[in-house]
Structures are given as C-alpha cells and as structure tokens.
Design a protein around this motif. Sequence first.
Motif, PDB file in Angstrom:
ATOM      1  N   ASP A 270       1.770   6.806  14.643  1.00  0.00           N
ATOM      2  CA  ASP A 270       1.244   7.753  15.638  1.00  0.00           C
ATOM      3  C   ASP A 270       0.469   8.891  14.965  1.00  0.00           C
ATOM      4  N   ILE A 271       0.942   9.330  13.801  1.00  0.00           N
ATOM      5  CA  ILE A 271       0.253  10.410  13.094  1.00  0.00           C
ATOM      6  C   ILE A 271      -1.116   9.950  12.611  1.00  0.00           C
ATOM      7  N   LEU A 272      -1.187   8.760  12.047  1.00  0.00           N
ATOM      8  CA  LEU A 272      -2.477   8.250  11.546  1.00  0.00           C
ATOM      9  C   LEU A 272      -3.462   8.037  12.685  1.00  0.00           C
ATOM     10  N   CYS A 273      -2.972   7.579  13.812  1.00  0.00           N
ATOM     11  CA  CYS A 273      -3.861   7.378  14.969  1.00  0.00           C
ATOM     12  C   CYS A 273      -4.298   8.714  15.562  1.00  0.00           C
ATOM     13  N   ASP A 274      -3.399   9.686  15.579  1.00  0.00           N
ATOM     14  CA  ASP A 274      -3.731  10.992  16.146  1.00  0.00           C
ATOM     15  C   ASP A 274      -4.832  11.668  15.338  1.00  0.00           C
ATOM     16  N   TRP A 275      -4.831  11.497  14.027  1.00  0.00           N
ATOM     17  CA  TRP A 275      -5.852  12.090  13.165  1.00  0.00           C
ATOM     18  C   TRP A 275      -7.051  11.157  12.955  1.00  0.00           C
ATOM     19  N   ARG A 276      -7.015   9.999  13.555  1.00  0.00           N
ATOM     20  CA  ARG A 276      -8.134   9.033  13.525  1.00  0.00           C
ATOM     21  C   ARG A 276      -8.505   8.624  12.093  1.00  0.00           C
ATOM     22  N   ILE A 277      -7.494   8.352  11.282  1.00  0.00           N
ATOM     23  CA  ILE A 277      -7.748   7.938   9.900  1.00  0.00           C
ATOM     24  C   ILE A 277      -7.074   6.597   9.600  1.00  0.00           C
ATOM     25  N   LYS A 278      -6.666   5.888  10.627  1.00  0.00           N
ATOM     26  CA  LYS A 278      -5.951   4.628  10.406  1.00  0.00           C
ATOM     27  C   LYS A 278      -6.814   3.627   9.647  1.00  0.00           C
ATOM     28  N   LYS A 279      -8.091   3.554   9.976  1.00  0.00           N
ATOM     29  CA  LYS A 279      -8.972   2.586   9.333  1.00  0.00           C
ATOM     30  C   LYS A 279      -9.470   3.037   7.963  1.00  0.00           C
ATOM     31  N   LYS A 280      -9.216   4.299   7.601  1.00  0.00           N
ATOM     32  CA  LYS A 280      -9.695   4.802   6.317  1.00  0.00           C
ATOM     33  C   LYS A 280      -8.579   4.912   5.275  1.00  0.00           C
ATOM     34  N   VAL A 281      -7.359   4.538   5.635  1.00  0.00           N
ATOM     35  CA  VAL A 281      -6.233   4.636   4.711  1.00  0.00           C
ATOM     36  C   VAL A 281      -6.323   3.524   3.676  1.00  0.00           C
ATOM     37  N   SER A 282      -6.231   3.926   2.414  1.00  0.00           N
ATOM     38  CA  SER A 282      -6.257   2.932   1.316  1.00  0.00           C
ATOM     39  C   SER A 282      -4.856   2.586   0.854  1.00  0.00           C
ATOM     40  N   THR A 283      -4.003   3.586   0.667  1.00  0.00           N
ATOM     41  CA  THR A 283      -2.630   3.361   0.200  1.00  0.00           C
ATOM     42  C   THR A 283      -1.677   4.293   0.934  1.00  0.00           C
ATOM     43  N   ILE A 284      -0.415   3.887   1.007  1.00  0.00           N
ATOM     44  CA  ILE A 284       0.663   4.709   1.551  1.00  0.00           C
ATOM     45  C   ILE A 284       1.784   4.725   0.515  1.00  0.00           C
ATOM     46  N   THR A 285       2.161   5.901   0.067  1.00  0.00           N
ATOM     47  CA  THR A 285       3.184   6.058  -0.970  1.00  0.00           C
ATOM     48  C   THR A 285       4.440   6.658  -0.363  1.00  0.00           C
ATOM     49  N   LEU A 286       5.599   5.981  -0.597  1.00  0.00           N
ATOM     50  CA  LEU A 286       6.892   6.445  -0.111  1.00  0.00           C
ATOM     51  C   LEU A 286       7.878   6.464  -1.273  1.00  0.00           C
ATOM     52  N   ASP A 287       9.095   6.958  -1.028  1.00  0.00           N
ATOM     53  CA  ASP A 287      10.107   6.956  -2.077  1.00  0.00           C
ATOM     54  C   ASP A 287      10.762   5.572  -2.145  1.00  0.00           C
ATOM     55  N   ASN A 288      11.785   5.443  -3.018  1.00  0.00           N
ATOM     56  CA  ASN A 288      12.386   4.134  -3.263  1.00  0.00           C
ATOM     57  C   ASN A 288      13.558   3.819  -2.339  1.00  0.00           C
ATOM     58  N   CYS A 289      13.608   4.455  -1.171  1.00  0.00           N
ATOM     59  CA  CYS A 289      14.655   4.148  -0.195  1.00  0.00           C
ATOM     60  C   CYS A 289      14.468   2.725   0.320  1.00  0.00           C
ATOM     61  N   SER A 290      15.561   2.008   0.507  1.00  0.00           N
ATOM     62  CA  SER A 290      15.477   0.615   0.956  1.00  0.00           C
ATOM     63  C   SER A 290      14.873   0.495   2.346  1.00  0.00           C
ATOM     64  N   THR A 291      15.028   1.522   3.159  1.00  0.00           N
ATOM     65  CA  THR A 291      14.470   1.497   4.521  1.00  0.00           C
ATOM     66  C   THR A 291      12.961   1.460   4.473  1.00  0.00           C
ATOM     67  N   ASN A 292      12.365   2.065   3.443  1.00  0.00           N
ATOM     68  CA  ASN A 292      10.914   2.138   3.358  1.00  0.00           C
ATOM     69  C   ASN A 292      10.271   0.773   3.111  1.00  0.00           C
ATOM     70  N   ASP A 293      11.033  -0.159   2.520  1.00  0.00           N
ATOM     71  CA  ASP A 293      10.506  -1.512   2.361  1.00  0.00           C
ATOM     72  C   ASP A 293      10.226  -2.155   3.699  1.00  0.00           C
ATOM     73  N   ASN A 294      11.137  -1.939   4.630  1.00  0.00           N
ATOM     74  CA  ASN A 294      10.946  -2.483   5.968  1.00  0.00           C
ATOM     75  C   ASN A 294       9.903  -1.710   6.744  1.00  0.00           C
ATOM     76  N   VAL A 295       9.746  -0.414   6.392  1.00  0.00           N
ATOM     77  CA  VAL A 295       8.716   0.399   7.066  1.00  0.00           C
ATOM     78  C   VAL A 295       7.335  -0.182   6.817  1.00  0.00           C
ATOM     79  N   MET A 296       7.048  -0.576   5.576  1.00  0.00           N
ATOM     80  CA  MET A 296       5.743  -1.136   5.234  1.00  0.00           C
ATOM     81  C   MET A 296       5.513  -2.472   5.907  1.00  0.00           C
ATOM     82  N   LYS A 297       6.599  -3.221   6.140  1.00  0.00           N
ATOM     83  CA  LYS A 297       6.444  -4.484   6.838  1.00  0.00           C
ATOM     84  C   LYS A 297       6.113  -4.255   8.299  1.00  0.00           C
ATOM     85  N   GLU A 298       6.690  -3.204   8.852  1.00  0.00           N
ATOM     86  CA  GLU A 298       6.431  -2.878  10.261  1.00  0.00           C
ATOM     87  C   GLU A 298       4.969  -2.461  10.428  1.00  0.00           C
TER      88      GLU A 298
END
Length: 298
Positions: A270-298
């Motif tokens: 929702d944040i990326l869409c609100d700022w209209r940068i969804k199509k310009k994102v090259s990478t997304i960096t998160l911490d090593n929490c196991s939940t974040n692995d599933n976040v990237m799949k979503e």
Amino acid sequence: VLTPPTSGSGARVRQRNPASRSQTLSTDPTPTPSDVAAPSQDTGEAGTAVVDIEEEEIVGNKRKFKSDVWNDFKKIKVARGYKTECNWCHRRLSVGSNAGTNHLCGHINICESRSVRKGLKQSTLKYSKNKDGSIFVEKYVFDQDVARKELALMICVHEYPLSIVDHAGFRKFCAALQPLFKVISRNTIKKDILDMYEVQKLSLMNSFQQGQSHIAVTTDMWTANHQKKGYMAVTVHYIDDNWNLKNYLLRFLYVPHPHNAEVISEVLHDILCDWRIKKKVSTITLDNCSTNDNVMKE
C-alpha cells in the motif's frame, strides 16, 4: 459682510452650493417672485451683501469623514448595520451618528499593533549568508506565515512536543523576541505540519516520476516495549540526475496485529502504491527475520 440696507431695499443673502447654483433671499416682508426665484449676479449694487455659505462635503449620498482618526480605521458592513475596523489590529468598534470618534481615538492610543509598527521608522536590517559563505546585509520584513512555517519545521526537526506552543515560557520568549508574532495553538500547529507534509509529498512524488534512476527500498519493523505495538519504517534510496545520492523516510506507521507475512506485505504494498513508485522499485531490503522470507513471496 452685511451692509446696511438703503431705503427701499433690503439686505440680500446669496448661498453657493457645490453645484454652483445660487438663490437670493430677500429680508423684505413681502418678497417678489423675482427676488426669490431669479438668480442674482455679482453686480456690486449698493445695499446688497453676498455671503458664501460652506456646506458639508458629500461623497455620494454619505457625509465624508473629516477626522484624522479615520486614517487608521475603515467602515465595513456587517450583518446588523455597520462597524468600524482598526487597520492595525482589525478590532471592530461601534460606528454611527451618535457614537462619535472619542472611543476610536482612545483605541488608537492603546493599540499595540499600531504602536509597534509606527515605532519602526527605519527599515529593519539583518545579516544573511550567501552559498559561498560570505555575509551580506538585507532588508527584513516580518511575515507571520513565514514565522509559523519555521516554527513547524523546528518542532519536526528537534522532535519537540506540540504542546510547546502552550508553554508560558515559550510564549514570553516569543513576545520578547518579536511582539508582532502571534503564537498559535497546538491544533493549529498540527494542521500546519500536516499541510507541510502534503506539500513535500507531492514534491517528492514529482521527483520520483521525473527521475531516470530506479529506487531501492529498505524497511524495518520493531515492537515498542511499553506499548506492545508494532511500528514499521520505510525508507527509499536513489541517485538523482545530477548523480547525488538521495534518501527519504516515506512512512513511519503503526502495524496492527498479527505481524505475519500477509499483513506486513499488504502494508508495504500500500505504501509503494500510495507513493506511485511500485514500478520503479529495484530492490527491497529487510532484516533476517524468518517472517520476511514469506513477505517477499507475498
């Protein structure tokens, strides 16, 4: 000047009005129609006196205000008639044929805004710096809107509480520093900050759309111990067209429970869409929490 009438004639009085018309009135007990209706000429006849009578100056159908006090007031129309408003502090006072001007003169003597501004006989100067560090002198004019903007920026930069504008010490300091500055309430300063945010948001969105580079996103999430609530921060990094590295904090927001992959990914999307940068994102960096692995799949 009236001259004594000669025998057989009476003293005549001629009245001049702004329309350059005159009427001759005779003091004879039995005036003739010619004495009343016919306009008289300056013939210099003996026994006739001409008196110029000055009438009130008329503007339209209203009498023109002659008192000097009206240089500091203006007459305005309100729901129930008319009021007079001070040109300095904008306070409204009564006006009318029975009101007079004594109360207006009394207000002028105690009007703080007028006394402060009238006291500044010379232009105020201040020191400023150029981009190269050199100092120069320029003219300074107080602006309430500029002062409010700087106050809002100060609160944001130093993370002061909004209630600082209600502190007695802060209000005394502002009054001593600049008497013309009107300290606003916490609700007003909150509105000013939100308005500034919307302006900056539009400016950044235009910068993202016009730039040629892609955008890298970093995000982190943690739970406040004393509140037991989760918060997320989203930051973007990119290189502008002048090869300058830029980074901005887009959002700092509360994320409701449960903090699973579905909820986190939905908030980030929702944040990326609100700022209209969804199509310009090259990478997304998160911490090593196991939940974040599933976040990237979503």
